[in-house]
Motif scaffolding. Structure first.
Motif, mmCIF file in Angstrom:
data_model
loop_
_atom_site.group_PDB
_atom_site.id
_atom_site.type_symbol
_atom_site.label_atom_id
_atom_site.label_comp_id
_atom_site.label_asym_id
_atom_site.label_seq_id
_atom_site.Cartn_x
_atom_site.Cartn_y
_atom_site.Cartn_z
ATOM 1 N N VAL A 134 -2.759 -44.446 30.634
ATOM 2 C CA VAL A 134 -1.545 -43.735 30.743
ATOM 3 C C VAL A 134 -1.781 -43.029 32.211
ATOM 4 C CG1 VAL A 134 -0.496 -41.665 30.025
ATOM 5 C CG2 VAL A 134 -1.590 -43.319 28.257
ATOM 6 N N ASP A 191 5.951 -53.059 24.689
ATOM 7 C CA ASP A 191 6.186 -51.794 23.819
ATOM 8 C C ASP A 191 5.668 -51.788 22.502
ATOM 9 O OD1 ASP A 191 8.069 -53.167 22.354
ATOM 10 O OD2 ASP A 191 10.018 -52.524 23.333
ATOM 11 N N SER A 192 5.885 -51.036 21.864
ATOM 12 C CA SER A 192 5.380 -50.989 20.424
ATOM 13 C C SER A 192 5.728 -52.096 19.343
ATOM 14 C CB SER A 192 5.641 -49.562 19.886
ATOM 15 O OG SER A 192 4.877 -48.590 20.565
ATOM 16 N N SER A 193 7.113 -52.426 19.752
ATOM 17 C CA SER A 193 7.425 -53.551 18.956
ATOM 18 C C SER A 193 6.983 -55.052 19.770
ATOM 19 C CB SER A 193 9.053 -53.614 18.856
ATOM 20 O OG SER A 193 9.635 -53.505 19.894
ATOM 21 N N LYS A 194 6.217 -55.006 20.572
ATOM 22 C CA LYS A 194 5.579 -56.321 21.260
ATOM 23 C C LYS A 194 6.853 -56.869 22.096
ATOM 24 C CE LYS A 194 2.061 -56.919 17.796
ATOM 25 N NZ LYS A 194 1.442 -58.005 16.682
ATOM 26 N N SER A 197 3.851 -44.056 29.269
ATOM 27 C CA SER A 197 3.942 -43.933 27.781
ATOM 28 C C SER A 197 2.736 -43.727 27.295
ATOM 29 C CB SER A 197 4.714 -45.088 27.004
ATOM 30 O OG SER A 197 4.616 -44.898 25.688
ATOM 31 N N THR A 198 2.789 -42.625 26.132
ATOM 32 C CA THR A 198 1.338 -42.407 25.905
ATOM 33 C C THR A 198 1.449 -43.191 24.143
ATOM 34 O OG1 THR A 198 2.444 -40.458 24.431
ATOM 35 C CG2 THR A 198 1.303 -40.038 26.730
ATOM 36 N N GLU A 199 2.201 -44.181 23.998
ATOM 37 C CA GLU A 199 2.167 -45.112 22.860
ATOM 38 C C GLU A 199 1.112 -46.103 23.155
ATOM 39 O OE1 GLU A 199 5.954 -46.870 21.764
ATOM 40 O OE2 GLU A 199 6.988 -45.347 22.870
ATOM 41 N N SER A 200 0.700 -46.625 21.632
ATOM 42 C CA SER A 200 -0.628 -47.165 21.646
ATOM 43 C C SER A 200 -0.948 -48.408 22.717
ATOM 44 C CB SER A 200 -0.905 -47.489 20.171
ATOM 45 O OG SER A 200 0.133 -48.136 19.479
ATOM 46 N N PRO A 201 0.115 -49.244 22.694
ATOM 47 C CA PRO A 201 0.104 -50.175 23.459
ATOM 48 C C PRO A 201 -0.219 -50.084 24.915
ATOM 49 C CG PRO A 201 1.961 -50.464 22.225
ATOM 50 C CD PRO A 201 1.804 -49.130 22.369
ATOM 51 N N ARG A 209 7.568 -46.582 31.670
ATOM 52 C CA ARG A 209 7.119 -46.230 30.338
ATOM 53 C C ARG A 209 5.888 -47.350 30.067
ATOM 54 N NH1 ARG A 209 9.668 -46.517 26.112
ATOM 55 N NH2 ARG A 209 8.269 -44.708 24.748
ATOM 56 N N PHE A 210 6.300 -48.553 30.264
ATOM 57 C CA PHE A 210 5.421 -49.686 30.213
ATOM 58 C C PHE A 210 5.768 -50.587 31.587
ATOM 59 C CE2 PHE A 210 7.111 -48.383 26.057
ATOM 60 C CZ PHE A 210 6.008 -48.495 25.426
#
Length: 402
Positions: free
Chosen positions: A97, A143-146, A89-93, A120-121
């Motif tokens: 990558v 993930d982004s929602s922790k 994943s390229t999300e901030s957490p 992804r994670f």
């Protein structure tokens, strides 16, 4: 400071290192601790209640046991650790990558990954902020929602002490080499790491529902030279102390210049050969050394010796008549892959990447995961599957005739 190196990328990604997508990742002590540790456990009977808990802004791991039961483990701040996350994943957490590794034989910009097998994670590495800065690896990342969410079909269980644990779809495998990452190192045994960091024997296949057996006398602590496989990419863990004894880029460049200064020659054409500069490591040049990988004789490029039209790369060496692959030689530029600082005298077969004898022999005996159940030795510089009697060959250079 520790480093993660991605096997295959010989010093940099094909299109260059950009942002969090790069061939190596340095782990520094963070300005402020961001580690977490398990705290409160909730047993939930409705999906709505599970979402309410996991949306409170705290880190949590959700284990779905059935439609009517989910166990949510809340995590609280840990002032003594830093957490680093790795995944597709390229999300901030995600701090680092990584994308699927294509072997050197298929390396081109047009290659498309139809469906990635990297999560992804994928995993998280938790490092102590105080000496000796111990680093531990855990499967899955927040993930982004922790949240880490293990669905109904994921392998999960309750341990005898009551705490929940589980495995990710394709798993996170780790191999600690015997003897660290040195000239005397030997391959270790591949293990699977759980979400809570326990060590298990491998499943029958990467995504099998049944977990392996718990290995009680082994831990998830990373050592210098530990390999981490994410089912699509393999990472090499190097410690600051370990890299202190490893050759630097400057040393490898000095070895390249030393070989070229000796003016090796093609024994047939008598033209002088030279390894190209490191920043042109993928461009075949006129003076490029080529080698017959069945015998190791080094030549300049020539267009004779073909044995058949069907096997275009099978050539007969004019020096010893041995038949085998005839390829250009490339210097292994990623210093982190070397176990010693010896001269580059061995080449991997069939890719032609050149490094020190002990480094070549070390990687030649390492079984790297391939697909969902296979293992084979691969070149660390390009990920090509190794072949031949010993997976590598000693190079035979001819000096100048003065």
């Amino acid at each position: 400071m520790n480093f993660l190196f991605v096997l295959r990328y010989n010093g940099s990604l094909p299109n260059g290192d950009r942002g969090r997508r790069k061939s190596r990742f340095a782990l520094y002590k963070r300005p402020k601790a961001n580690g977490v540790k398990p705290s409160t456990v909730h047993v939930i009977s409705t999906p709505q209640a599970s979402k309410a808990i996991s949306c409170k802004g705290q880190h949590s791991i959700s284990y779905t046991l059935s439609r009517n039961q989910t166990v949510v483990v809340e995590y609280t701040h840990d002032k003594d650790t830093d957490m680093f996350q790795v995944g597709r994943s390229t999300e901030s957490p995600i701090d680092f990558v990584v994308t699927d590794t294509i072997s050197g034989s298929q390396n081109n910009d047009e290659t498309q990954i139809t469906q990635s097998t990297i999560s992804r994670f994928a995993c998280r590495i938790v490092c102590d902020r105080n000496a000796p800065y111990t680093a531990r690896i855990f499967a899955a990342g927040f993930d982004s929602s922790k949240n880490i969410f293990l669905g109904e079909k994921a392998a999960k269980w309750k341990n005898p002490d009551g705490h929940m644990d589980g495995l990710t779809t394709n798993g996170v495998l780790v191999m600690h080499p015997k003897g660290g990452f040195t000239e005397e190192s030997k391959p270790g045994v591949w293990r699977e790491i759980s979400v809570c960091g326990d060590v298990y024997t491998l499943r029958e296949t990467r995504s099998a529902q049944q977990r392996g057996k718990l290995v009680e006398n082994e831990t998830n602590i990373l050592q210098d030279g530990s390999l981490i496989d994410l089912c699509g990419a393999t990472l090499l863990w190097r410690t600051a102390d370990g890299l202190f004894h490893t050759p630097t880029q400057k040393h490898i460049e000095a070895l390249r210049q030393e070989i070229n200064a000796a003016r090796p020659q093609c024994p047939v054409g008598l033209n002088t050969l030279a390894f190209p500069s490191i920043n042109r490591k993928d461009v075949v040049e006129e003076k490029q050394p080529w080698a017959y990988l069945s015998c190791g004789h080094v030549h300049g490029y020539h267009n004779w010796g073909h044995r058949s039209d069907t096997e275009a790369n099978e050539r007969e060496c004019p020096m010893c008549r041995t038949v085998g692959p005839y390829v250009p030689l490339w210097l292994g530029c990623e210093a982190g892959f070397y176990v010693d600082a010896g001269p580059p005298t061995y080449a991997f077969t069939p890719c032609g990447h050149v490094c020190s004898e002990k480094s070549a022999k070390y990687w030649s005996q390492i079984p790297l995961p391939h697909g969902t159940h296979a293992f084979h030795a691969s070149c660390p510089f390009c990920a090509a599957q190794l072949t031949g009697e010993h997976n590598c060959v000693k190079l035979i250079f001819q000096g100048p005739i003065d």
